[in-house]
Write a protein that holds these residues in place. Structure first.
Motif, PDB file in Angstrom:
ATOM      1  N   SER A 274       0.847  -1.187   0.000  1.00 38.19           N
ATOM      2  CA  SER A 274       0.000   0.000   0.000  1.00 38.19           C
ATOM      3  C   SER A 274       0.888   1.245   0.000  1.00 38.19           C
ATOM      4  O   SER A 274       2.040   1.191   0.437  1.00 38.19           O
ATOM      5  N   GLY A 275       0.331   2.340  -0.495  1.00 34.69           N
ATOM      6  CA  GLY A 275       1.061   3.612  -0.506  1.00 34.69           C
ATOM      7  C   GLY A 275       0.082   4.756  -0.554  1.00 34.69           C
ATOM      8  O   GLY A 275      -1.092   4.567  -0.893  1.00 34.69           O
ATOM      9  N   SER A 276       0.556   5.933  -0.183  1.00 41.28           N
ATOM     10  CA  SER A 276      -0.336   7.102  -0.252  1.00 41.28           C
ATOM     11  C   SER A 276       0.477   8.369  -0.466  1.00 41.28           C
ATOM     12  O   SER A 276       1.697   8.367  -0.279  1.00 41.28           O
TER      13      SER A 276
ATOM     14  N   VAL B 253      -3.835  -0.799  -8.170  1.00 35.55           N
ATOM     15  CA  VAL B 253      -5.129  -0.112  -8.071  1.00 35.55           C
ATOM     16  C   VAL B 253      -4.910   1.191  -7.308  1.00 35.55           C
ATOM     17  O   VAL B 253      -4.366   1.179  -6.195  1.00 35.55           O
ATOM     18  N   ILE B 254      -5.313   2.296  -7.931  1.00 34.37           N
ATOM     19  CA  ILE B 254      -5.085   3.612  -7.314  1.00 34.37           C
ATOM     20  C   ILE B 254      -6.434   4.316  -7.145  1.00 34.37           C
ATOM     21  O   ILE B 254      -7.297   4.243  -8.021  1.00 34.37           O
ATOM     22  N   GLY B 255      -6.592   5.002  -6.028  1.00 35.14           N
ATOM     23  CA  GLY B 255      -7.710   5.949  -5.859  1.00 35.14           C
ATOM     24  C   GLY B 255      -7.094   7.322  -5.682  1.00 35.14           C
ATOM     25  O   GLY B 255      -6.263   7.505  -4.787  1.00 35.14           O
ATOM     26  N   ALA B 256      -7.436   8.271  -6.527  1.00 36.96           N
ATOM     27  CA  ALA B 256      -6.816   9.605  -6.430  1.00 36.96           C
ATOM     28  C   ALA B 256      -7.825  10.659  -6.854  1.00 36.96           C
ATOM     29  O   ALA B 256      -8.495  10.508  -7.883  1.00 36.96           O
TER      30      ALA B 256
ATOM     31  N   ALA C 170      -2.884   3.879  -2.957  1.00 37.41           N
ATOM     32  CA  ALA C 170      -2.731   2.801  -3.945  1.00 37.41           C
ATOM     33  C   ALA C 170      -2.476   1.474  -3.241  1.00 37.41           C
ATOM     34  O   ALA C 170      -1.971   1.450  -2.117  1.00 37.41           O
ATOM     35  N   ILE C 171      -2.824   0.397  -3.928  1.00 41.44           N
ATOM     36  CA  ILE C 171      -2.465  -0.951  -3.461  1.00 41.44           C
ATOM     37  C   ILE C 171      -1.934  -1.771  -4.638  1.00 41.44           C
ATOM     38  O   ILE C 171      -2.273  -1.484  -5.791  1.00 41.44           O
ATOM     39  N   VAL C 172      -1.127  -2.773  -4.308  1.00 50.31           N
ATOM     40  CA  VAL C 172      -0.715  -3.751  -5.310  1.00 50.31           C
ATOM     41  C   VAL C 172      -1.458  -5.045  -5.008  1.00 50.31           C
ATOM     42  O   VAL C 172      -1.466  -5.511  -3.866  1.00 50.31           O
ATOM     43  N   MET C 173      -2.117  -5.585  -6.035  1.00 50.61           N
ATOM     44  CA  MET C 173      -2.828  -6.864  -5.910  1.00 50.61           C
ATOM     45  C   MET C 173      -2.087  -7.889  -6.772  1.00 50.61           C
ATOM     46  O   MET C 173      -1.750  -7.593  -7.917  1.00 50.61           O
ATOM     47  N   GLN C 174      -1.860  -9.073  -6.193  1.00 49.76           N
ATOM     48  CA  GLN C 174      -1.085 -10.076  -6.922  1.00 49.76           C
ATOM     49  C   GLN C 174      -1.759 -11.449  -6.912  1.00 49.76           C
ATOM     50  O   GLN C 174      -2.454 -11.790  -5.949  1.00 49.76           O
ATOM     51  N   ALA C 175      -1.499 -12.187  -7.964  1.00 47.58           N
ATOM     52  CA  ALA C 175      -1.914 -13.593  -7.974  1.00 47.58           C
ATOM     53  C   ALA C 175      -1.161 -14.296  -6.847  1.00 47.58           C
ATOM     54  O   ALA C 175       0.016 -14.024  -6.622  1.00 47.58           O
TER      55      ALA C 175
ATOM     56  N   PRO D 154      -7.759   3.720   0.445  1.00 52.59           N
ATOM     57  CA  PRO D 154      -6.347   3.297   0.440  1.00 52.59           C
ATOM     58  C   PRO D 154      -5.441   4.220   1.254  1.00 52.59           C
ATOM     59  O   PRO D 154      -4.418   3.772   1.777  1.00 52.59           O
ATOM     60  N   LEU D 155      -5.818   5.481   1.406  1.00 54.39           N
ATOM     61  CA  LEU D 155      -5.039   6.402   2.247  1.00 54.39           C
ATOM     62  C   LEU D 155      -5.125   5.982   3.714  1.00 54.39           C
ATOM     63  O   LEU D 155      -4.106   5.909   4.416  1.00 54.39           O
TER      64      LEU D 155
END
Ligand code: COA
Length: 333
Positions: A14-16, A141-144, A168-173, A295-296
């Motif tokens: 995750s990041g913001s 995936v980003i929300g901004a 933002a988040i990173v989604m992975q298999a 996500p923040l």
């Protein structure tokens, strides 16, 4: 339970990012007739970050994305897909490809998704479909949103609510599945409760040939209706998503709602019988940052060590459309 064709999903980073300028309620009350007491009592908001003219949605989104990518341990070139949830794009043709370029995510396809304050949850569910089906492995995936550009700063009923930011988040298999359930809803009959609508101005090109040239009108809102809608629909949709996940509200470690209003957070938690200490809230500092708010708040809670690997999170976005949705996931691989 996964069938043979389905792939597990994990949220691994995750990041913001937020603009530097912070305006507190006292400052805002020098601009519109309001007060710190009124805003705090009705909303829980104390201050908000505001983007100046030099800041863009893509800049904030890229910074948030870099932090999420670093946490997940992948490289930007590993990304297959970037979904940007935003209602305030830098470019109506799409802002996600600017982020793709700024990240150097050369392999990734990138597109925008618009669902206002539900945007992040809608984007998460959209991204999940590509991973589930085995099409993509690594998705950002980003929300901004920079809603301050679209707020009517003379309307004290709305301008006190919103702030700017990105998450933002990173989604992975993943071999284990950490996305346990979701549910999405829309109700266009109530569209006029919350709008940022285009206002066409007729322009006659030739006799009998008229087009429209105009602009988007600042945000209009029926606060009471939106409040009622949120308090009624959000607990329902979370319960539905929990049911799909085969879980009950008691098993939820963290309730992570769209950060619209503390009174909404309290009422939803009460309906679900989730105690306050299991509700994530940072809206006092940021106000309602639309698609960025979930996500923040998640990123802050992860970096503060509140949210731990394996914790079960029930998240819900809600807002214009009207639209609402919930997702249940476990943090980490
Ligand atoms: N400062 C001081 N007074 C204000 C004010 C402000 N910023 N905004 C409104 N008021 C006044 C009104 O003029 C009204 O005065 P009156 O009684 O003399 O007419 C009074 O406060 C009550 O206004 P009202 O609009 O009925 O307040 P409310 O209790 O509904 O609270 C919201 C307003 C916006 C805080 C509340 O409706 C809300 O949070 N709704 C949900 C909005 C939301 O979350 N939207 C985004 C969803 S994604």
């Amino acid at each position: 339970m996964l069938n043979q064709l389905q792939t597990g999903i994990a949220i691994t980073g995750s990041g913001s990012a937020t603009p530097v300028v912070s305006l507190d309620n006292h400052g805002l009350s020098q601009w519109v007739e309001t007060s710190d007491e009124w805003i705090k009592a009705r909303t829980g908001i104390e201050r908000r970050r505001l983007a100046d003219a030099q800041v863009s949605v893509s800049q904030l989104a890229t910074e948030a994305a870099k932090n999420a990518i670093a946490m997940s341990g992948i490289a930007p070139t590993d990304l297959d897909l970037i979904v940007l949830a935003t209602s305030t794009p830098d470019d109506l043709f799409g802002t996600a490809s600017q982020i793709q370029h700024q990240l150097g995510a050369s392999k990734a396809v990138a597109f925008d998704l618009t669902a206002a304050c539900s945007g992040f949850v809608f984007a998460l569910a959209t991204a999940a479909q590509f991973i589930r089906t085995g099409v993509y492995q690594n998705v950002l995936v980003i929300g901004a949103d920079i809603l301050s550009r679209w707020v009517d700063w003379s309307d004290r009923g709305t301008c006190i609510l919103f702030g700017d930011g990105a998450g933002a988040i990173v989604m992975q298999a993943n071999t284990s599945d950490r996305l346990l359930g979701f549910e999405l809803r829309s109700d266009g009959t109530q569209n006029n409760c919350l709008q940022l609508a285009y206002q066409p101005q007729p322009k006659e090109l030739l006799p009998g040939v008229t087009v429209a040239q105009g602009t988007f009108h600042p945000i209009t809102m029926n606060g009471k209706e939106v409040y009622r809608f949120a308090v009624q629909k959000v607990p329902e949709v979370i319960e539905k998503a929990l049911h799909r996940a085969n879980l009950t509200a008691e098993q939820v470690d963290w309730l992570l709602l769209h950060q619209a209003n503390q009174r909404i957070l309290d009422a939803v938690a009460q309906r679900l019988k989730i105690p306050n200490e299991r509700v994530l809230s940072n809206l006092a500092n940021y106000g309602n940052t639309s698609a960025a708010s979930i996500p923040l708040a998640l990123d802050e809670a992860v970096r503060q060590g509140k949210v731990q690997p394996g914790n079960i999170i029930a998240t819900s976005g809600f807002g214009a459309g009207l639209s609402w949705g919930a997702a249940i996931f476990q943090w980490g691989r």
